[in-house]
Scaffold this motif. Structure first.
Motif, PDB file in Angstrom:
ATOM      1  N   ASP A  11       0.817  -1.213   0.000  1.00 29.35           N
ATOM      2  CA  ASP A  11       0.000   0.000   0.000  1.00 29.35           C
ATOM      3  C   ASP A  11       0.845   1.255   0.000  1.00 29.35           C
ATOM      4  N   SER A  12       1.880   1.292   0.817  1.00 33.53           N
ATOM      5  CA  SER A  12       2.708   2.494   0.910  1.00 33.53           C
ATOM      6  C   SER A  12       3.409   2.782  -0.414  1.00 33.53           C
ATOM      7  N   ILE A  13       3.826   1.750  -1.106  1.00 35.89           N
ATOM      8  CA  ILE A  13       4.484   1.931  -2.404  1.00 35.89           C
ATOM      9  C   ILE A  13       3.486   2.473  -3.421  1.00 35.89           C
ATOM     10  N   LEU A  14       2.285   1.887  -3.458  1.00 38.74           N
ATOM     11  CA  LEU A  14       1.263   2.324  -4.402  1.00 38.74           C
ATOM     12  C   LEU A  14       0.799   3.741  -4.101  1.00 38.74           C
ATOM     13  N   ILE A  15       0.541   4.031  -2.825  1.00 38.58           N
ATOM     14  CA  ILE A  15       0.076   5.356  -2.439  1.00 38.58           C
ATOM     15  C   ILE A  15       1.160   6.398  -2.708  1.00 38.58           C
ATOM     16  N   GLY A  16       2.392   6.067  -2.379  1.00 36.49           N
ATOM     17  CA  GLY A  16       3.495   6.996  -2.633  1.00 36.49           C
ATOM     18  C   GLY A  16       3.651   7.305  -4.108  1.00 36.49           C
ATOM     19  N   GLY A  64      -6.425  12.633  -0.917  1.00 36.07           N
ATOM     20  CA  GLY A  64      -5.058  13.129  -0.768  1.00 36.07           C
ATOM     21  C   GLY A  64      -4.634  13.185   0.688  1.00 36.07           C
ATOM     22  N   GLU A  65      -5.568  13.571   1.561  1.00 39.00           N
ATOM     23  CA  GLU A  65      -5.255  13.605   2.985  1.00 39.00           C
ATOM     24  C   GLU A  65      -5.014  12.193   3.514  1.00 39.00           C
ATOM     25  N   PHE A  66      -5.825  11.243   3.062  1.00 39.46           N
ATOM     26  CA  PHE A  66      -5.633   9.848   3.467  1.00 39.46           C
ATOM     27  C   PHE A  66      -4.257   9.353   3.023  1.00 39.46           C
ATOM     28  N   GLN A  67      -3.882   9.712   1.802  1.00 41.07           N
ATOM     29  CA  GLN A  67      -2.582   9.282   1.298  1.00 41.07           C
ATOM     30  C   GLN A  67      -1.457   9.825   2.171  1.00 41.07           C
ATOM     31  N   ARG A  68      -1.529  11.117   2.504  1.00 41.76           N
ATOM     32  CA  ARG A  68      -0.482  11.712   3.333  1.00 41.76           C
ATOM     33  C   ARG A  68      -0.464  11.098   4.733  1.00 41.76           C
ATOM     34  N   ILE A  69      -1.631  10.831   5.302  1.00 38.17           N
ATOM     35  CA  ILE A  69      -1.697  10.210   6.631  1.00 38.17           C
ATOM     36  C   ILE A  69      -1.096   8.809   6.583  1.00 38.17           C
ATOM     37  N   HIS A  70      -1.440   8.037   5.564  1.00 44.73           N
ATOM     38  CA  HIS A  70      -0.907   6.679   5.431  1.00 44.73           C
ATOM     39  C   HIS A  70       0.615   6.707   5.268  1.00 44.73           C
ATOM     40  N   THR A  74       3.502   5.161   7.780  1.00 45.31           N
ATOM     41  CA  THR A  74       4.567   4.285   7.283  1.00 45.31           C
ATOM     42  C   THR A  74       5.938   4.825   7.693  1.00 45.31           C
ATOM     43  N   ALA A  75       6.139   6.141   7.536  1.00 43.57           N
ATOM     44  CA  ALA A  75       7.423   6.743   7.890  1.00 43.57           C
ATOM     45  C   ALA A  75       7.704   6.633   9.382  1.00 43.57           C
ATOM     46  N   LEU A  76       6.640   6.722  10.199  1.00 43.78           N
ATOM     47  CA  LEU A  76       6.810   6.637  11.644  1.00 43.78           C
ATOM     48  C   LEU A  76       6.864   5.200  12.160  1.00 43.78           C
ATOM     49  N   GLY A  77       6.582   4.255  11.283  1.00 47.40           N
ATOM     50  CA  GLY A  77       6.608   2.844  11.686  1.00 47.40           C
ATOM     51  C   GLY A  77       5.361   2.411  12.438  1.00 47.40           C
ATOM     52  N   THR A  78       4.292   3.185  12.341  1.00 47.31           N
ATOM     53  CA  THR A  78       3.030   2.849  12.987  1.00 47.31           C
ATOM     54  C   THR A  78       2.256   1.895  12.079  1.00 47.31           C
ATOM     55  N   PRO A  79       1.817   0.749  12.591  1.00 46.89           N
ATOM     56  CA  PRO A  79       1.110  -0.199  11.721  1.00 46.89           C
ATOM     57  C   PRO A  79      -0.227   0.348  11.227  1.00 46.89           C
ATOM     58  N   THR A  80      -0.509   0.077  10.003  1.00 50.40           N
ATOM     59  CA  THR A  80      -1.793   0.443   9.395  1.00 50.40           C
ATOM     60  C   THR A  80      -2.336  -0.763   8.648  1.00 50.40           C
ATOM     61  N   THR A  81      -3.586  -0.666   8.245  1.00 47.51           N
ATOM     62  CA  THR A  81      -4.205  -1.734   7.467  1.00 47.51           C
ATOM     63  C   THR A  81      -3.644  -1.714   6.055  1.00 47.51           C
TER      64      THR A  81
END
Length: 102
Positions: A11-16, A64-70, A74-81
């Motif tokens: 997800d992080s790769i796709l969103i980024g 866009g806000e969701f993308q930045r939050i996700h 990821t950058a902070l190492g906090t787990p997400t779905t």
């Protein structure tokens, strides 16, 4: 074989990639509009359409806000779905090669 098909959370790769692509397209179109001045506003000038098209690559309704939050999680190492992993965990009938009922 794609990362989701391999069961790799991406997800992080796709969103980024999507977020970066939009930001670069919009910034490039804005720069080109400024460079060309009044010519850029002419309906027959291709740049005017490119500028309009770049604006539509940004999805409305807070995406866009969701993308930045996700990306921040990821950058902070906090787990997400990881939706990409959940989607491949239970394949649809079409993904299993079975046609859907018409």
């Amino acid at each position: 074989m794609s990362l989701p098909n391999q069961g790799v959370p991406c997800d992080s790769i796709l969103i980024g990639a999507k977020h970066t692509g939009h930001e670069l397209a919009a910034a490039t179109a804005r720069d080109a509009m400024e460079l060309h001045g009044a010519h850029a506003l002419d309906g027959d000038y291709p740049l005017q359409r490119l500028f309009r098209d770049a604006q539509h690559t940004y999805a409305p309704a807070g995406t866009g806000e969701f993308q930045r939050i996700h990306l921040a999680h990821t950058a902070l190492g906090t787990p997400t779905t990881n939706w990409s992993q959940q989607m491949t965990a239970t394949p649809t009938p079409a993904a299993r090669g079975q046609p859907t009922a018409a």
